[in-house]
Design an enzyme around this catalytic site. Structure first.
Site, short mmCIF file in Angstrom:
data_model
loop_
_atom_site.label_atom_id
_atom_site.label_comp_id
_atom_site.label_asym_id
_atom_site.label_seq_id
_atom_site.Cartn_x
_atom_site.Cartn_y
_atom_site.Cartn_z
N PRO A 10 0.79 -1.22 0.00
CG PRO A 10 -0.15 -1.13 2.11
CD PRO A 10 0.52 -2.07 1.17
CG ASN A 11 -0.13 4.26 1.43
OD1 ASN A 11 -1.14 4.82 1.01
ND2 ASN A 11 -0.11 3.63 2.59
NE ARG A 18 3.88 6.65 1.60
CZ ARG A 18 4.35 5.45 1.88
NH1 ARG A 18 4.96 4.72 0.96
NH2 ARG A 18 4.19 4.95 3.07
CE1 TYR A 23 8.82 4.77 2.59
CE2 TYR A 23 7.51 6.77 2.90
CZ TYR A 23 7.89 5.50 3.32
OH TYR A 23 7.35 4.96 4.47
CG ASN A 74 8.43 -2.10 -0.04
OD1 ASN A 74 7.92 -2.27 1.07
ND2 ASN A 74 8.99 -0.97 -0.42
CB ALA A 77 1.66 -0.10 6.13
CG HIS A 80 5.60 -2.61 9.91
ND1 HIS A 80 6.93 -2.97 9.92
CD2 HIS A 80 5.51 -1.57 9.03
CE1 HIS A 80 7.61 -2.16 9.10
NE2 HIS A 80 6.76 -1.30 8.55
CG ASP A 87 -0.32 -17.60 7.70
OD1 ASP A 87 0.74 -17.73 8.35
OD2 ASP A 87 -1.44 -17.54 8.25
CD GLU A 98 10.97 -7.99 5.15
OE1 GLU A 98 11.28 -9.16 5.54
OE2 GLU A 98 10.59 -7.11 5.93
CG HIS A 100 11.45 -2.65 4.34
ND1 HIS A 100 10.09 -2.74 4.26
CD2 HIS A 100 11.88 -3.79 4.93
CE1 HIS A 100 9.71 -3.89 4.80
NE2 HIS A 100 10.78 -4.55 5.20
CB ILE A 101 12.20 2.65 -0.14
CG1 ILE A 101 11.60 1.89 -1.34
CG2 ILE A 101 12.90 3.94 -0.58
CD1 ILE A 101 10.39 2.57 -1.96
CB SER A 102 12.62 4.23 4.68
OG SER A 102 11.68 3.34 5.25
NE ARG A 107 10.27 5.82 8.36
CZ ARG A 107 9.31 5.63 7.44
NH1 ARG A 107 9.48 4.72 6.48
NH2 ARG A 107 8.21 6.35 7.48
NE ARG A 111 7.31 3.96 9.79
CZ ARG A 111 6.20 4.12 9.07
NH1 ARG A 111 5.84 3.20 8.19
NH2 ARG A 111 5.45 5.20 9.18
#
Ligand code: DHK
Length: 146
Positions: A10-11, A18, A23, A74, A77, A80, A87, A98, A100-102, A107, A111
């Site tokens: 999402p996002n 954003r 990001y 990625n 949200a 977390h 599953d 996996e 993550h950009i940040s 943070r 997170r």
């Protein structure tokens, strides 16, 4: 060889718009183009997707069971919060990386925990959008080592 699925949660459709201070300014389409170019160099194809919906991401992972040589994800949200995505990934046999950009560890504390890390072979965080390219190189080497 089956394509590598690159799944985005999402996002991430708002990448570039954003919180660019976190990001970056590249759009998700820019990331897809860079991934497609690198994958071609490495002798792979990709299927690059994004959804804002947990169930849709679960279904993409189900589809990967017969259609993907590896998954780069990625989960945004849902990293977390989502036992459902964990599953689904546990029902997938190939390599999972996996991204993550940040740097999620720099943070907020919520997170710092990832359900997906319980399944992933590798985790890349804090390398900006270059993390997707690093993940592709890792997947290519894992697939090559088979
Ligand atoms: C992206 C998000 O949308 C956040 O919810 C995660 C992740 C971090 C990223 O850094 O790519 O916490």
């Amino acid at each position: 060889m089956l394509p590598i699925f690159i799944l985005n949660g999402p996002n991430l459709n708002l990448l570039g718009l954003r919180q660019p201070e976190i990001y970056g300014s590249e759009t998700l389409a820019d990331v897809e183009a860079r991934c497609a170019a690198l994958a071609a160099e490495l002798g792979h194809a990709i299927s690059f997707r994004q959804s804002n919906h947990e169930g849709t991401l679960v279904e993409m992972i189900h589809e990967a069971r017969n259609a993907a040589s590896a998954i780069i994800i990625n989960p945004a949200a849902y990293t977390h919060t989502s036992v459902a995505i964990l599953d689904a990934l546990n029902a997938y046999d190939g390599p999972v990386i996996e991204v993550h950009i940040s740097n999620v560890h720099k943070r907020e504390s919520f997170r710092h925990h990832s359900y997906v890390s319980l399944r992933a072979e590798g985790v890349i965080a804090g390398c900006g959008t270059e993390g997707y390219l690093l993940a592709l190189r890792r997947v290519a080497s894992l697939l090559g080592a088979k």
